[in-house]
Design an enzyme around this catalytic site. Structure first.
Site, PDB file in Angstrom:
ATOM      1  CG  HIS A 192      30.231   9.104 -22.263  1.00  0.00           C
ATOM      2  ND1 HIS A 192      28.879   9.040 -22.549  1.00  0.00           N
ATOM      3  CD2 HIS A 192      30.843   8.450 -23.267  1.00  0.00           C
ATOM      4  CE1 HIS A 192      28.696   8.359 -23.674  1.00  0.00           C
ATOM      5  NE2 HIS A 192      29.878   7.996 -24.123  1.00  0.00           N
TER       6      HIS A 192
ATOM      7  CB  CYS B 158      25.003   4.425 -24.032  1.00  0.00           C
ATOM      8  SG  CYS B 158      24.477   2.737 -24.422  1.00  0.00           S
TER       9      CYS B 158
ATOM     10  CG  HIS C 200      34.047   6.904 -26.605  1.00  0.00           C
ATOM     11  ND1 HIS C 200      33.550   7.162 -27.871  1.00  0.00           N
ATOM     12  CD2 HIS C 200      33.016   7.159 -25.750  1.00  0.00           C
ATOM     13  CE1 HIS C 200      32.279   7.537 -27.781  1.00  0.00           C
ATOM     14  NE2 HIS C 200      31.943   7.540 -26.495  1.00  0.00           N
TER      15      HIS C 200
ATOM     16  NE  ARG D 145      28.383   5.563 -32.656  1.00  0.00           N
ATOM     17  CZ  ARG D 145      28.669   5.224 -31.407  1.00  0.00           C
ATOM     18  NH1 ARG D 145      27.692   4.940 -30.552  1.00  0.00           N
ATOM     19  NH2 ARG D 145      29.915   5.209 -30.974  1.00  0.00           N
ATOM     20  CG  ASP D 146      28.353   8.241 -28.509  1.00  0.00           C
ATOM     21  OD1 ASP D 146      27.243   8.001 -28.016  1.00  0.00           O
ATOM     22  OD2 ASP D 146      29.404   8.119 -27.866  1.00  0.00           O
TER      23      ASP D 146
ATOM     24  CG  ASN E 285      30.150  11.362 -26.155  1.00  0.00           C
ATOM     25  OD1 ASN E 285      30.808  10.331 -26.111  1.00  0.00           O
ATOM     26  ND2 ASN E 285      28.864  11.367 -26.459  1.00  0.00           N
TER      27      ASN E 285
END
Length: 311
Positions: free
Chosen positions: A205, A236, A203, A9-10, A245
């Site tokens: 980055h 993002c 989470h 996803r990310d 990430n």
């Protein structure tokens, strides 16, 4: 310690390549065979906005066939939540940005409007008799390229509001890589005092090379679940500079070297990274372990981790 893979996803939402569904299924299965038991497989957003994630429902169905795999998705609103409930995802992550500027750019809602949406999602979830968990994910918690500084008090206010609205658990994200270990230790420590075990995940980055250092600082506060992406891909689309990430393989290597169990086979994970590099041959990948390799002194034994998703 749980490493939740969010690359599907990310990671994929921020690159141009549209990875075929068959490759995504191979990714999920190989990650599962490597020992990963929590995977975020996609997002229920309109395909016109993120065509890279248009096959999320298919991936949820596939992932749910793998025993004991905890399957999560991101949902931006009530409509997405209804799709996640229908698909029987184990968890839906509802993103909230503590930066008002980023919140409007990313979700077209203020943080308080997102909180109200979470309350509606909780009501619909409960009325349906669904067991899908709701995680409120607070992004841009350490600052934002659109707004600048974000006050810790605002992050904590949003966290309490999400819990009051019915989120089962909450998490904090450093969306643009502004965090440092001291700031993480302070904010995560305060968050743990508010939410206890309901504060479930960090989470980070690696935009400025501090993701692993920040994860270690978060671990010192008692957090035991972290998002990461294979090959460190992601970011993002609505936050300039939000590149990269924490790399799953680098994080698993660090934890293993510290004697912390993840249940993940690092050699299998590196083999999967090599396959991903072939699938995404035109994209920029990140991470460092793949380049240097495992040291000869590194133990590749895979101790059994503690229970993963009961918090």
């Amino acid at each position: 310690m749980v490493v939740r893979e969010v690359g599907l996803r990310d990671g994929l939402q921020s690159i141009q390549t549209i990875l075929p569904t068959d490759c995504k299924r191979e990714w999920i299965r190989a990650a599962y065979e490597a020992g990963q038991r929590e995977i975020e497989v996609g997002s229920f957003v309109p395909p016109r906005l993120l065509p890279q994630l248009a096959d999320t429902a298919d991936l949820v169905r596939f992932a749910k066939t793998l025993p004991d795999l905890f399957v999560s998705v991101l949902v931006p609103n009530l409509k997405g939540a209804e799709r996640a409930i229908a698909a029987q995802a184990d968890l839906m992550l509802v993103p909230l940005s503590a930066s008002h500027a980023h919140s409007l750019a990313n979700l077209r809602k203020t943080p308080d409007e997102v909180v109200a949406e979470v309350a509606r999602i909780r009501a619909v979830r409960d009325a349906a008799g669904s067991r899908t968990l709701i995680e409120g994910g607070i992004g841009t918690a350490f600052g934002c390229t659109l707004q600048g500084a974000v006050e810790p008090a605002e992050v904590l206010r949003c966290m309490q509001a999400l819990l009051d609205a019915g989120a089962d658990r909450v998490s904090i994200a450093d969306t643009v890589g502004y965090a440092n270990p001291a700031a993480v230790r302070d904010l995560f420590g305060q968050a743990r005092k508010i939410a206890g075990e309901k504060f479930c995940c960090g989470h980070f980055h690696d935009t400025r090379g501090l993701a692993l250092a920040n994860i270690y600082a978060a671990m010192e506060t008692g957090v035991a679940r972290f998002d990461a992406t294979l090959a460190g891909i992601g970011g993002c689309p609505y936050a300039p500079g939000a590149s990269g990430n924490a790399a799953s393989e680098d994080l698993v290597f660090m934890l293993g070297g510290m004697g912390i169990a993840t249940g993940i086979d690092i050699n299998r994970l590196l083999a999967l990274r090599a396959r991903l590099a072939g699938w995404l041959a035109t994209e920029t990948l990140h991470g460092t372990l793949w380049r240097a390799g495992l040291p000869k002194t590194y133990s590749t034994a895979v101790p059994t981790p503690l229970a993963a998703h009961t918090s």
